[in-house]
Design an enzyme around this catalytic site. Structure first.
Site, short mmCIF file in Angstrom:
data_model
loop_
_atom_site.label_atom_id
_atom_site.label_comp_id
_atom_site.label_asym_id
_atom_site.label_seq_id
_atom_site.Cartn_x
_atom_site.Cartn_y
_atom_site.Cartn_z
N LYS A 1 3.59 5.50 -1.73
CA LYS A 1 2.57 4.52 -1.91
C LYS A 1 2.03 4.24 -3.47
CE LYS A 1 0.81 6.41 2.38
NZ LYS A 1 -0.23 6.71 3.42
N GLU B 1 3.17 5.59 13.35
CA GLU B 1 1.93 5.89 12.38
C GLU B 1 0.55 5.76 12.89
OE1 GLU B 1 3.69 7.01 8.24
OE2 GLU B 1 2.67 4.94 8.19
P1 13P Z 1 0.15 11.03 4.99
O1 13P Z 1 1.24 11.77 5.22
O2 13P Z 1 -0.51 11.24 3.65
O3 13P Z 1 -0.89 11.02 6.07
O4 13P Z 1 0.55 9.46 4.83
C1 13P Z 1 1.26 8.95 5.94
C2 13P Z 1 1.77 7.87 5.63
O5 13P Z 1 1.16 6.42 5.59
C3 13P Z 1 3.33 7.34 5.36
O6 13P Z 1 3.61 6.16 5.48
#
Ligand code: 13P
Length: 243
Positions: free
Chosen positions: A13, A167
């Site tokens: 991210k 997700e």
């Molecule tokens: P987290 O593993 O921080 O929950 O994030 C998941 C995600 O959005 C991966 O693209």
């Protein structure tokens, strides 16, 4: 029966400067010396770190990924990045349709579809993210939402060069992991919607060193898309080395 590929991908991210990303890499490489060959290791990092990262992979097995791609080859699209810009840096994977882009940046099924096709046209493997909100889950709409996303996102998309990530939005960044059996069930439904049942389908949402083994033990789950836990070399090392 062909074996499905296992793909463990980190999604950083908007985290890590170029210098921080190289510090990560230096340590992370020590954790993957003995990673079994049966799995692909991918890191989807910020655009600004791609170049330096790619020069420092030193022939390692880490594959480079990006977090977005525009569908036009070039043009007046301020702030966007084209497939050729990614190709030049050795990028192999690109995340498309992440829920954060759908929620905060106006991404629609139509633009997701355009991005998927642009990636494939330039030999990049897109990782298509789908998933429902808490409200949709509570209303019993999970299946419908996912079927709708897949139907619209995958129009004209080549299912030979694609990874899908399930997700559930309520599991992202919350520590509230989806029950592995439930993730397995939804991923089975996703697989039924695809014309190529050998596509790798990942689970994403609060994947951590302490839950990766049980997640990967599920028969339908072919990998993970990892946010927060991919920022730390030892945590992500443990995840790629799941047992
Ligand atoms: P987290 O593993 O921080 O929950 O994030 C998941 C995600 O959005 C991966 O693209």
């Amino acid at each position: 029966m062909p074996v499905r590929n296992i793909v463990i991908a980190g999604n950083w991210k908007m985290h890590k400067t170029q210098v921080e990303s190289l510090e990560f890499l230096q340590e992370f490489l020590n954790h993957i010396n003995e990673t079994p060959e049966d799995r692909e290791v991918v890191l989807c990092i910020p655009f600004t770190a791609l170049s330096a990262f790619s020069k420092n992979l030193h022939g390692s097995r880490v594959k480079l990924g990006a977090q977005n791609i525009h569908w036009e080859p070039s043009g007046a699209y301020t702030g966007e990045i084209s497939a050729m810009m990614l190709n030049e840096l050795g990028v192999r994977y690109v995340i498309v349709g992440h829920s954060e882009r759908r929620q905060y940046f106006g991404e629609t099924d139509e633009t997701v579809n355009l991005r998927l096709r642009a990636a494939q046209d330039h030999e990049l493997t897109p990782i298509l993210c789908v998933g429902e909100t808490k409200q949709q889950r509570d209303a019993g709409e999970t299946e419908d939402i996912i079927k709708h996303q897949l139907k619209h996102d995958l129009i004209g998309v080549d299912q030979q060069n694609l990874v899908v990530a399930y997700e559930p939005i309520w599991a992202i960044g919350t520590g509230d992991t989806c029950d592995p059996q439930e993730a397995n069930r939804v991923i089975g439904i996703i697989r039924q919607q695809l014309s190529n049942s050998n596509i790798s389908i990942q689970y994403g949402g609060s994947v951590k060193p302490n839950n990766i083994d049980v997640i990967m033990a599920q028969p339908e789950i072919d990998g993970a898309l990892v946010g927060g836990a991919s920022l730390d070399p030892s945590n992500f090392g443990r995840i790629v080395n799941y047992k």
